[in-house]
Design an enzyme around this catalytic site. Structure first.
Site, PDB file in Angstrom:
ATOM      1  N   ARG A  25       0.964  -1.174   0.055  1.00 38.50           N
ATOM      2  CA  ARG A  25       0.039   0.058   0.027  1.00 38.50           C
ATOM      3  C   ARG A  25       0.701   1.208   0.124  1.00 38.50           C
ATOM      4  NH1 ARG A  25      -5.175  -0.049   4.174  1.00 38.50           N
ATOM      5  NH2 ARG A  25      -5.442  -2.088   3.170  1.00 38.50           N
ATOM      6  N   SER A 120      -8.223   0.159   0.297  1.00 43.58           N
ATOM      7  CA  SER A 120      -9.138  -0.163   1.385  1.00 43.58           C
ATOM      8  C   SER A 120      -9.693   1.292   1.557  1.00 43.58           C
ATOM      9  CB  SER A 120      -8.615  -0.890   2.725  1.00 43.58           C
ATOM     10  OG  SER A 120      -9.448  -1.062   3.655  1.00 43.58           O
ATOM     11  N   HIS A 121      -9.643   1.503   3.158  1.00 42.88           N
ATOM     12  CA  HIS A 121     -10.429   2.883   3.351  1.00 42.88           C
ATOM     13  C   HIS A 121      -9.419   4.137   3.169  1.00 42.88           C
ATOM     14  CE1 HIS A 121      -8.092   0.681   6.216  1.00 42.88           C
ATOM     15  NE2 HIS A 121      -7.716   1.776   6.837  1.00 42.88           N
ATOM     16  N   ASP A 285     -16.710   0.785   3.143  1.00 38.95           N
ATOM     17  CA  ASP A 285     -15.576   1.733   3.093  1.00 38.95           C
ATOM     18  C   ASP A 285     -14.908   1.515   1.474  1.00 38.95           C
ATOM     19  OD1 ASP A 285     -14.658  -1.122   2.934  1.00 38.95           O
ATOM     20  OD2 ASP A 285     -12.751  -0.531   3.750  1.00 38.95           O
ATOM     21  N   ASP A 287     -13.129  -0.426  -0.298  1.00 38.45           N
ATOM     22  CA  ASP A 287     -13.103  -1.780  -1.114  1.00 38.45           C
ATOM     23  C   ASP A 287     -14.356  -2.544  -0.568  1.00 38.45           C
ATOM     24  OD1 ASP A 287     -11.979  -2.293   1.237  1.00 38.45           O
ATOM     25  OD2 ASP A 287     -10.744  -3.888   0.555  1.00 38.45           O
ATOM     26  N   ASP A 289     -15.287  -3.793   2.369  1.00 35.30           N
ATOM     27  CA  ASP A 289     -15.215  -4.723   3.401  1.00 35.30           C
ATOM     28  C   ASP A 289     -15.417  -4.525   4.551  1.00 35.30           C
ATOM     29  OD1 ASP A 289     -12.925  -3.617   3.705  1.00 35.30           O
ATOM     30  OD2 ASP A 289     -11.525  -5.142   3.409  1.00 35.30           O
ATOM     31  N   ARG A 290     -15.750  -3.155   4.782  1.00 36.15           N
ATOM     32  CA  ARG A 290     -15.878  -2.733   6.251  1.00 36.15           C
ATOM     33  C   ARG A 290     -17.400  -2.269   6.348  1.00 36.15           C
ATOM     34  NH1 ARG A 290     -10.803   0.601   8.858  1.00 36.15           N
ATOM     35  NH2 ARG A 290      -9.351  -0.684   8.305  1.00 36.15           N
ATOM     36  N   LYS A 384     -13.348  -9.916   5.384  1.00 34.55           N
ATOM     37  CA  LYS A 384     -14.519  -9.164   5.971  1.00 34.55           C
ATOM     38  C   LYS A 384     -15.553  -8.797   4.854  1.00 34.55           C
ATOM     39  CE  LYS A 384     -11.706  -5.233   7.085  1.00 34.55           C
ATOM     40  NZ  LYS A 384     -10.352  -5.774   7.003  1.00 34.55           N
ATOM     41  N   ARG A 504      -2.350   3.427  17.908  1.00 35.78           N
ATOM     42  CA  ARG A 504      -3.988   2.920  18.169  1.00 35.78           C
ATOM     43  C   ARG A 504      -3.829   2.363  19.495  1.00 35.78           C
ATOM     44  NH1 ARG A 504      -5.682   3.257  13.384  1.00 35.78           N
ATOM     45  NH2 ARG A 504      -5.016   2.013  11.490  1.00 35.78           N
TER      46      ARG A 504
HETATM   47  C1  G16 Z   1      -6.185  -1.881  10.180  1.00 34.13           C
HETATM   48  C2  G16 Z   1      -7.157  -2.225  11.160  1.00 34.13           C
HETATM   49  C3  G16 Z   1      -7.349  -3.721  11.228  1.00 34.13           C
HETATM   50  C4  G16 Z   1      -7.640  -4.115   9.808  1.00 34.13           C
HETATM   51  C5  G16 Z   1      -6.530  -3.818   8.784  1.00 34.13           C
HETATM   52  C6  G16 Z   1      -6.842  -4.057   7.412  1.00 34.13           C
HETATM   53  O1  G16 Z   1      -4.922  -2.172  10.577  1.00 34.13           O
HETATM   54  O2  G16 Z   1      -7.005  -1.803  12.559  1.00 34.13           O
HETATM   55  O3  G16 Z   1      -8.235  -4.091  11.944  1.00 34.13           O
HETATM   56  O4  G16 Z   1      -7.252  -5.718   9.692  1.00 34.13           O
HETATM   57  O5  G16 Z   1      -6.764  -2.076   9.072  1.00 34.13           O
HETATM   58  O6  G16 Z   1      -8.294  -3.314   7.055  1.00 34.13           O
HETATM   59  P1  G16 Z   1      -8.400  -3.210   5.507  1.00 34.13           P
HETATM   60  O7  G16 Z   1      -8.721  -4.652   4.941  1.00 34.13           O
HETATM   61  O8  G16 Z   1     -10.098  -2.539   5.534  1.00 34.13           O
HETATM   62  O9  G16 Z   1      -7.564  -2.372   4.946  1.00 34.13           O
HETATM   63  P2  G16 Z   1      -3.778  -1.370  11.152  1.00 34.13           P
HETATM   64  O10 G16 Z   1      -2.376  -2.311  11.240  1.00 34.13           O
HETATM   65  O11 G16 Z   1      -3.682   0.005  10.542  1.00 34.13           O
HETATM   66  O12 G16 Z   1      -4.670  -1.157  12.774  1.00 34.13           O
END
Ligand code: G16
Length: 551
Positions: A25, A120-121, A285, A287, A289-290, A384, A504
């Site tokens: 990413r 993703s987001h 979000d 993509d 998945d959220r 997800k 976090r």
């Molecule tokens: C964050 C969330 C995680 C999630 C990950 C990937 O990771 O805290 O719970 O699994 O994003 O999410 P997505 O597949 O929607 O990109 P991190 O490491 O930033 O805390």
């Protein structure tokens, strides 16, 4: 056409990325560097035969969330897949596939694996982020041994294969086209997924719920969930046209941050608090998945959402025989554990990241999974799944006749309430964030047994996880301070950010007394916030006064 290109690859795709991320990413501008994407893709194709099996003649699934650079990347990958010997690529029309839909297609079509293009987001557009990840034949993100092999290969690779000069595939035209000797099949990105949803949920009851006059607002946040939500909610379930808002996927998500949480879904929260609010609100979000779930003027935390779904699962046709187990990421609240206990099933606690659920689902040890970061899903795919969670809530409302708020309040009354919040401190210089975590780890032996901010710390550790299926060990997955009476603070650094480091801080406190279920969460959690600051000195290390995002 020249089948083999021996251009040198000048970049190291993973440079600067924290280990453990399931894909790559980076900023779009980084991906636009010559041969950058090619480096990752060729490294992937090089290691797959040794890690998984021969790729010659195999079927690959390909699609992305439609963000800026998606189409360019799809064409590049198609040419490389052809030159590397794949027999067939199934690509979503327009180069689109939501992450859960890609997982569904890989599984349904028995594909060798799939490539998903998404950050993703994270925000999109020319100055936003782009991403790529590989999913294996079970439909889930590649396990660490594969991502590590890709990483190692990206560092030594010197050339890549492509069909130079090949004409681009028409991504709009459904059906079959040829690229060299490889077949490219442009598929409807929604069809397989919508069919799977119809198998799992009681569409008839949900249609009746809408027909009875109930209203809903689904905010697709100008991302890929739009076409899926429109097809299912408005198309198949009879929700009123306009139920899906921001339903057209845009390359820059309309300039918004497509992350469904209280910080970024403010318009939806406002609409759900208005006097004419619909019964049910939801968002997903970049993509898809959220998910975020809302009732009228009522926001459900993702941890509570998982617990409520688990407690009511047998009301949904796809889960009528009960759950084999539940799995949640370690920082997700323990609300699901209490439900699992009452159902007499296991609740597995895994490190953060969906990939850790894959083995549990494959082995039949879990049926539902969830993360506090607005991710919920089940054994139906290996990602997800935002719309799936929304349909689950819709099915529960239709089956019980209860509102979202009534379902959650009844749940708290029965199981107790797990007050929960996450405080993010974004953009900390990486060395300082690392120093903060190192200082926390150094303090761990001295913290257990101490009383801080009126709370006794019973256990202080750095979460480690041994996968019950393959025995692999993942260490340093988050510093935990477990306090008396079900209170805890967890610290970890994000693995998904692209600028600086994000700390976090996860805060949780259990409250069994129904008379105390209506308090403001930040008030209930204030002693834990103070404890976190006392131990971690976040303000000093970060140079910031307050978290940048609170969910
Ligand atoms: C964050 C969330 C995680 C999630 C990950 C990937 O990771 O805290 O719970 O699994 O994003 O999410 P997505 O597949 O929607 O990109 P991190 O490491 O930033 O805390």
């Amino acid at each position: 056409m020249t089948p083999l290109s021996t251009l040198r690859v000048p970049t190291q795709p993973y440079a600067g990325q924290r280990p453990g991320t399931s894909g790559l990413r980076k900023k779009v501008t980084v991906f636009q560097q010559p041969h950058y994407l090619e480096n990752f893709v060729q490294a992937l194709f090089d290691i797959l035969p040794g890690q998984v099996g021969p790729i010659a003649g195999q079927t690959l699934v390909l699609g992305g969330d439609g963000r800026f650079h998606n189409r360019v990347a799809v064409q590049t990958i198609l040419r490389m897949a052809a030159a590397n010997g794949f027999g067939r690529v199934l690509v979503g029309q327009g180069g689109l596939l939501s992450t859960p839909a890609a997982s569904a297609v890989i599984r349904k079509q028995g594909a060798y694996g799939g490539i998903i293009l998404s950050a993703s987001h994270n925000p999109g557009g020319p100055d936003g982020d782009f991403g790529i990840k590989y999913n294996i034949a079970n439909g889930g993100p590649a396990p660490e041994k594969i991502t590590e092999a890709i990483y190692a290969r990206t560092r030594e690779i010197e050339a890549y294969r492509t069909l130079e000069g090949a004409a681009p595939i028409d991504l709009q035209r459904l059906g079959t086209q040829l690229l060299g000797t490889m077949t490219v099949e442009v598929i409807d990105p929604v069809a397989d997924y919508a069919e799977l949803m119809a198998d799992l949920f009681d569409f008839e009851a949900m249609r009746a719920w809408f027909a009875a006059g109930h209203r809903m607002r689904f905010d697709a946040m100008s991302a890929i969930a739009g076409p899926y939500a429109k097809a299912v909610l408005e198309g198949r379930l009879g929700a009123a046209p306009g139920t899906v808002v921001n339903g057209e996927p845009l390359e820059d998500f309309g300039g918004h941050h497509p992350d469904p949480n209280p910080a970024h879904a403010t318009a939806l929260i406002a609409a759900m608090a208005a006097p004419d609010a619909p019964d049910f609100g939801a968002a997903s979000d970049g993509d898809a998945d959220r998910n975020m779930i809302l009732g009228r003027d009522f926001v459900v935390t993702p941890s509570d959402s998982l617990a409520v779904l688990a407690a009511h699962a047998t009301l949904v046709p796809g889960y009528r025989d009960g759950l084999k187990g539940i799995a949640r990421s370690m920082p997700t609240s323990c609300a699901a554990d209490v439900v699992a206990q009452s159902l007499g099933i296991a609740c597995h606690e895994t490190p953060t990241g969906w990939k850790f659920f894959g083995n549990l689902l494959d082995a039949g040890l879990a049926t539902l999974c969830g993360e506090e970061s607005y991710g919920t899903g089940s054994s139906h795919v290996r990602e997800k799944d935002g719309l799936w969670a929304v349909l689950f809530w819709l099915n529960l409302q239709a089956a019980t006749g209860r509102s979202v708020e009534a379902l959650v309040r009844a749940h708290w009354a029965r199981f107790g309430r797990h007050y929960y919040s996450r405080h993010d401190w974004e953009g900390i210089p990486v060395e300082r964030a690392d120093a903060l975590m190192a200082s926390l780890r150094a303090q761990l032996p001295a913290l257990a047994g101490r009383e801080l901010q009126g709370l006794r710390v019973q256990q202080a550790d750095d979460f480690a996880y041994t996968d019950p299926v393959d025995g692999s060990l993942s260490r340093q997955q988050g510093v935990r301070l477990l306090c008396e009476a079900g209170a805890r603070v967890v610290f970890r650094l994000s693995g998904t950010g692209t600028e600086g480091a994000t700390l976090r801080v996860y805060l949780e406190r259990f409250e069994p007394d129904p008379a105390r279920h209506d308090l403001p969460p930040q008030q209930v959690l204030a002693p834990l916030v103070a404890l976190a600051e006392e131990v971690a000195q976040i303000r000093t290390y970060s140079g910031m006064d307050a978290p940048t995002v609170i969910t």
